[in-house]
Design a protein around this motif. Structure first.
Motif, PDB file in Angstrom:
ATOM      1  N   LEU A  76       0.807  -1.221   0.000  1.00  0.00           N
ATOM      2  CA  LEU A  76       0.000   0.000   0.000  1.00  0.00           C
ATOM      3  C   LEU A  76       0.845   1.278   0.000  1.00  0.00           C
ATOM      4  O   LEU A  76       0.297   2.361   0.182  1.00  0.00           O
ATOM      5  CB  LEU A  76      -0.952   0.001   1.202  1.00  0.00           C
ATOM      6  N   HIS A  77       2.165   1.166  -0.197  1.00  0.00           N
ATOM      7  CA  HIS A  77       2.971   2.374  -0.318  1.00  0.00           C
ATOM      8  C   HIS A  77       2.437   3.177  -1.501  1.00  0.00           C
ATOM      9  O   HIS A  77       2.167   2.626  -2.567  1.00  0.00           O
ATOM     10  CB  HIS A  77       4.451   2.020  -0.529  1.00  0.00           C
ATOM     11  N   ILE A  78       2.305   4.464  -1.315  1.00  0.00           N
ATOM     12  CA  ILE A  78       1.649   5.314  -2.320  1.00  0.00           C
ATOM     13  C   ILE A  78       2.396   5.294  -3.652  1.00  0.00           C
ATOM     14  O   ILE A  78       1.785   5.319  -4.719  1.00  0.00           O
ATOM     15  CB  ILE A  78       1.443   6.768  -1.792  1.00  0.00           C
ATOM     16  N   ASP A  79       3.728   5.186  -3.605  1.00  0.00           N
ATOM     17  CA  ASP A  79       4.488   5.159  -4.861  1.00  0.00           C
ATOM     18  C   ASP A  79       4.285   3.864  -5.642  1.00  0.00           C
ATOM     19  O   ASP A  79       4.588   3.806  -6.830  1.00  0.00           O
ATOM     20  CB  ASP A  79       5.978   5.412  -4.592  1.00  0.00           C
ATOM     21  N   LYS A  80       3.741   2.842  -5.004  1.00  0.00           N
ATOM     22  CA  LYS A  80       3.411   1.590  -5.702  1.00  0.00           C
ATOM     23  C   LYS A  80       2.026   1.666  -6.343  1.00  0.00           C
ATOM     24  O   LYS A  80       1.699   0.878  -7.217  1.00  0.00           O
ATOM     25  CB  LYS A  80       3.436   0.394  -4.739  1.00  0.00           C
ATOM     26  N   LEU A  81       1.201   2.612  -5.884  1.00  0.00           N
ATOM     27  CA  LEU A  81      -0.177   2.704  -6.379  1.00  0.00           C
ATOM     28  C   LEU A  81      -0.342   3.737  -7.497  1.00  0.00           C
ATOM     29  O   LEU A  81      -1.178   3.559  -8.380  1.00  0.00           O
ATOM     30  CB  LEU A  81      -1.124   3.049  -5.218  1.00  0.00           C
ATOM     31  N   VAL A  82       0.428   4.819  -7.455  1.00  0.00           N
ATOM     32  CA  VAL A  82       0.334   5.857  -8.492  1.00  0.00           C
ATOM     33  C   VAL A  82       1.740   6.237  -8.955  1.00  0.00           C
ATOM     34  O   VAL A  82       2.710   6.090  -8.214  1.00  0.00           O
ATOM     35  CB  VAL A  82      -0.401   7.125  -7.981  1.00  0.00           C
ATOM     36  N   LYS A  83       1.825   6.751 -10.184  1.00  0.00           N
ATOM     37  CA  LYS A  83       3.129   7.156 -10.716  1.00  0.00           C
ATOM     38  C   LYS A  83       3.646   8.410 -10.012  1.00  0.00           C
ATOM     39  O   LYS A  83       4.834   8.539  -9.743  1.00  0.00           O
ATOM     40  CB  LYS A  83       3.026   7.414 -12.218  1.00  0.00           C
ATOM     41  N   SER A  84       2.726   9.345  -9.747  1.00  0.00           N
ATOM     42  CA  SER A  84       3.138  10.610  -9.129  1.00  0.00           C
ATOM     43  C   SER A  84       2.066  11.059  -8.135  1.00  0.00           C
ATOM     44  O   SER A  84       0.876  10.913  -8.386  1.00  0.00           O
ATOM     45  CB  SER A  84       3.326  11.671 -10.206  1.00  0.00           C
ATOM     46  N   TYR A 141      -4.943  13.477   2.512  1.00  0.00           N
ATOM     47  CA  TYR A 141      -6.259  12.833   2.580  1.00  0.00           C
ATOM     48  C   TYR A 141      -6.512  11.998   1.327  1.00  0.00           C
ATOM     49  O   TYR A 141      -6.980  10.864   1.422  1.00  0.00           O
ATOM     50  CB  TYR A 141      -7.364  13.894   2.753  1.00  0.00           C
ATOM     51  N   ASP A 142      -6.193  12.540   0.147  1.00  0.00           N
ATOM     52  CA  ASP A 142      -6.375  11.803  -1.110  1.00  0.00           C
ATOM     53  C   ASP A 142      -5.530  10.525  -1.118  1.00  0.00           C
ATOM     54  O   ASP A 142      -5.981   9.465  -1.559  1.00  0.00           O
ATOM     55  CB  ASP A 142      -5.985  12.672  -2.317  1.00  0.00           C
ATOM     56  N   MET A 143      -4.313  10.647  -0.631  1.00  0.00           N
ATOM     57  CA  MET A 143      -3.408   9.482  -0.626  1.00  0.00           C
ATOM     58  C   MET A 143      -3.938   8.383   0.298  1.00  0.00           C
ATOM     59  O   MET A 143      -3.991   7.213  -0.092  1.00  0.00           O
ATOM     60  CB  MET A 143      -2.004   9.918  -0.193  1.00  0.00           C
ATOM     61  N   VAL A 144      -4.328   8.735   1.508  1.00  0.00           N
ATOM     62  CA  VAL A 144      -4.836   7.735   2.458  1.00  0.00           C
ATOM     63  C   VAL A 144      -6.126   7.121   1.932  1.00  0.00           C
ATOM     64  O   VAL A 144      -6.340   5.916   2.041  1.00  0.00           O
ATOM     65  CB  VAL A 144      -5.031   8.360   3.863  1.00  0.00           C
ATOM     66  N   THR A 145      -6.990   7.947   1.328  1.00  0.00           N
ATOM     67  CA  THR A 145      -8.247   7.432   0.772  1.00  0.00           C
ATOM     68  C   THR A 145      -7.968   6.416  -0.331  1.00  0.00           C
ATOM     69  O   THR A 145      -8.598   5.354  -0.388  1.00  0.00           O
ATOM     70  CB  THR A 145      -9.105   8.594   0.224  1.00  0.00           C
ATOM     71  N   LEU A 146      -7.007   6.723  -1.213  1.00  0.00           N
ATOM     72  CA  LEU A 146      -6.630   5.783  -2.279  1.00  0.00           C
ATOM     73  C   LEU A 146      -6.091   4.480  -1.684  1.00  0.00           C
ATOM     74  O   LEU A 146      -6.450   3.381  -2.136  1.00  0.00           O
ATOM     75  CB  LEU A 146      -5.585   6.422  -3.199  1.00  0.00           C
ATOM     76  N   GLN A 147      -5.259   4.574  -0.657  1.00  0.00           N
ATOM     77  CA  GLN A 147      -4.687   3.383  -0.026  1.00  0.00           C
ATOM     78  C   GLN A 147      -5.782   2.537   0.641  1.00  0.00           C
ATOM     79  O   GLN A 147      -5.791   1.303   0.519  1.00  0.00           O
ATOM     80  CB  GLN A 147      -3.612   3.791   0.995  1.00  0.00           C
ATOM     81  N   ILE A 148      -6.720   3.175   1.310  1.00  0.00           N
ATOM     82  CA  ILE A 148      -7.815   2.457   1.980  1.00  0.00           C
ATOM     83  C   ILE A 148      -8.722   1.799   0.938  1.00  0.00           C
ATOM     84  O   ILE A 148      -9.137   0.640   1.095  1.00  0.00           O
ATOM     85  CB  ILE A 148      -8.619   3.412   2.894  1.00  0.00           C
ATOM     86  N   ASP A 149      -9.043   2.530  -0.137  1.00  0.00           N
ATOM     87  CA  ASP A 149      -9.881   1.951  -1.198  1.00  0.00           C
ATOM     88  C   ASP A 149      -9.203   0.737  -1.830  1.00  0.00           C
ATOM     89  O   ASP A 149      -9.851  -0.277  -2.111  1.00  0.00           O
ATOM     90  CB  ASP A 149     -10.186   3.004  -2.278  1.00  0.00           C
ATOM     91  N   THR A 150      -7.895   0.839  -2.047  1.00  0.00           N
ATOM     92  CA  THR A 150      -7.135  -0.295  -2.606  1.00  0.00           C
ATOM     93  C   THR A 150      -7.199  -1.485  -1.652  1.00  0.00           C
ATOM     94  O   THR A 150      -7.430  -2.623  -2.075  1.00  0.00           O
ATOM     95  CB  THR A 150      -5.674   0.110  -2.863  1.00  0.00           C
ATOM     96  N   ALA A 151      -6.999  -1.232  -0.366  1.00  0.00           N
ATOM     97  CA  ALA A 151      -7.043  -2.317   0.627  1.00  0.00           C
ATOM     98  C   ALA A 151      -8.426  -2.961   0.647  1.00  0.00           C
ATOM     99  O   ALA A 151      -8.545  -4.195   0.689  1.00  0.00           O
ATOM    100  CB  ALA A 151      -6.684  -1.783   2.010  1.00  0.00           C
ATOM    101  N   LYS A 152      -9.480  -2.171   0.586  1.00  0.00           N
ATOM    102  CA  LYS A 152     -10.852  -2.703   0.600  1.00  0.00           C
ATOM    103  C   LYS A 152     -11.108  -3.558  -0.637  1.00  0.00           C
ATOM    104  O   LYS A 152     -11.645  -4.656  -0.532  1.00  0.00           O
ATOM    105  CB  LYS A 152     -11.868  -1.564   0.684  1.00  0.00           C
ATOM    106  N   ARG A 153     -10.700  -3.057  -1.824  1.00  0.00           N
ATOM    107  CA  ARG A 153     -10.881  -3.826  -3.063  1.00  0.00           C
ATOM    108  C   ARG A 153     -10.138  -5.162  -2.998  1.00  0.00           C
ATOM    109  O   ARG A 153     -10.663  -6.206  -3.379  1.00  0.00           O
ATOM    110  CB  ARG A 153     -10.354  -3.022  -4.257  1.00  0.00           C
ATOM    111  N   GLN A 154      -8.904  -5.136  -2.503  1.00  0.00           N
ATOM    112  CA  GLN A 154      -8.100  -6.360  -2.443  1.00  0.00           C
ATOM    113  C   GLN A 154      -8.676  -7.346  -1.422  1.00  0.00           C
ATOM    114  O   GLN A 154      -8.683  -8.554  -1.651  1.00  0.00           O
ATOM    115  CB  GLN A 154      -6.643  -6.029  -2.098  1.00  0.00           C
ATOM    116  N   LEU A 155      -9.175  -6.836  -0.313  1.00  0.00           N
ATOM    117  CA  LEU A 155      -9.783  -7.707   0.694  1.00  0.00           C
ATOM    118  C   LEU A 155     -11.071  -8.340   0.148  1.00  0.00           C
ATOM    119  O   LEU A 155     -11.300  -9.539   0.323  1.00  0.00           O
ATOM    120  CB  LEU A 155     -10.064  -6.937   1.986  1.00  0.00           C
ATOM    121  N   ASP A 156     -11.889  -7.555  -0.535  1.00  0.00           N
ATOM    122  CA  ASP A 156     -13.112  -8.097  -1.140  1.00  0.00           C
ATOM    123  C   ASP A 156     -12.780  -9.151  -2.206  1.00  0.00           C
ATOM    124  O   ASP A 156     -13.447 -10.184  -2.313  1.00  0.00           O
ATOM    125  CB  ASP A 156     -13.960  -6.974  -1.753  1.00  0.00           C
ATOM    126  N   PHE A 157     -11.723  -8.883  -2.974  1.00  0.00           N
ATOM    127  CA  PHE A 157     -11.279  -9.845  -3.979  1.00  0.00           C
ATOM    128  C   PHE A 157     -10.860 -11.157  -3.315  1.00  0.00           C
ATOM    129  O   PHE A 157     -11.238 -12.248  -3.757  1.00  0.00           O
ATOM    130  CB  PHE A 157     -10.103  -9.259  -4.779  1.00  0.00           C
TER     131      PHE A 157
END
Length: 182
Positions: free
Chosen positions: A93-101, A108-124
């Motif tokens: 969930l490191h931000i540089d692994k999720l977006v290029k820049s 707030y945007d960064m943490v929200t993106l990380q949480i959304d990614t974690a939720k999607r991966q957990l649901d998967f």
């Protein structure tokens, strides 16, 4: 076929002699030194006029397979590594692994993106019946870690613990998903 009077040599031993008795699958030979010795039929090779009759490959291989020393041991299934040491799924969930820049993104945007990614991966993982996931959040100030604990706490089937310290240090958590909740 070996008969009384034939000259034979013993496989795997420097013994040869004349056959003096044949009983079903056993042969008794009188060695050159005058001793009587018993061997199984598949342990001797017939010799004529001082030269060995070269047996066929099939005969030699059949005789060797019948000897206990060369019998293959039953294969044991290869021991599988412990399941707990091999997490089937890792999510970094490191931000540089999720977006290029991260240019133009607020914290707030960064943490929200990380949480959304974690939720999607957990649901998967739940939908694919994957039993364990390791979420790598990093050490930092602990904001993402606390948000992840809150997110995972909303799932009845998720058990959260710290991931393997040797492998991840303090910057990861492991989520075990109960497959058949009651």
């Amino acid at each position: 076929m070996i008969q009384i009077g034939d000259i034979v040599s013993v496989l795997d031993e420097p013994i040869s002699g004349r056959v003096i008795a044949v009983h079903s699958d056993e042969v008794t030979i009188e060695t050159e030194d005058g001793f009587d010795m018993k061997f199984f039929m598949n342990e001797v090779v017939k010799i004529q006029s001082g030269e060995m009759i070269i047996p066929s490959f099939e005969e030699v291989s059949k005789n060797l397979q019948e000897k206990e020393v060369f019998k293959k041991k039953p294969k044991r299934p290869a021991p599988k590594p412990k399941e707990r040491n091999l997490p089937p799924m890792e999510v970094d969930l490191h931000i540089d692994k999720l977006v290029k820049s991260t240019k133009g993104m607020t914290n707030y945007d960064m943490v929200t993106l990380q949480i959304d990614t974690a939720k999607r991966q957990l649901d998967f993982a739940i939908s694919k019946r994957i039993p364990k996931i390791v979420f790598i959040h990093g050490v930092g100030q602990g904001v993402l870690k606390e948000e992840l604990k809150y997110l995972f706490g909303r799932y009845d089937t998720a058990i959260v613990s710290d991931a393997d310290y040797k492998r991840y240090g303090l910057g990861a958590m492991e989520v075990y998903i109960l497959q058949n909740p009651k």
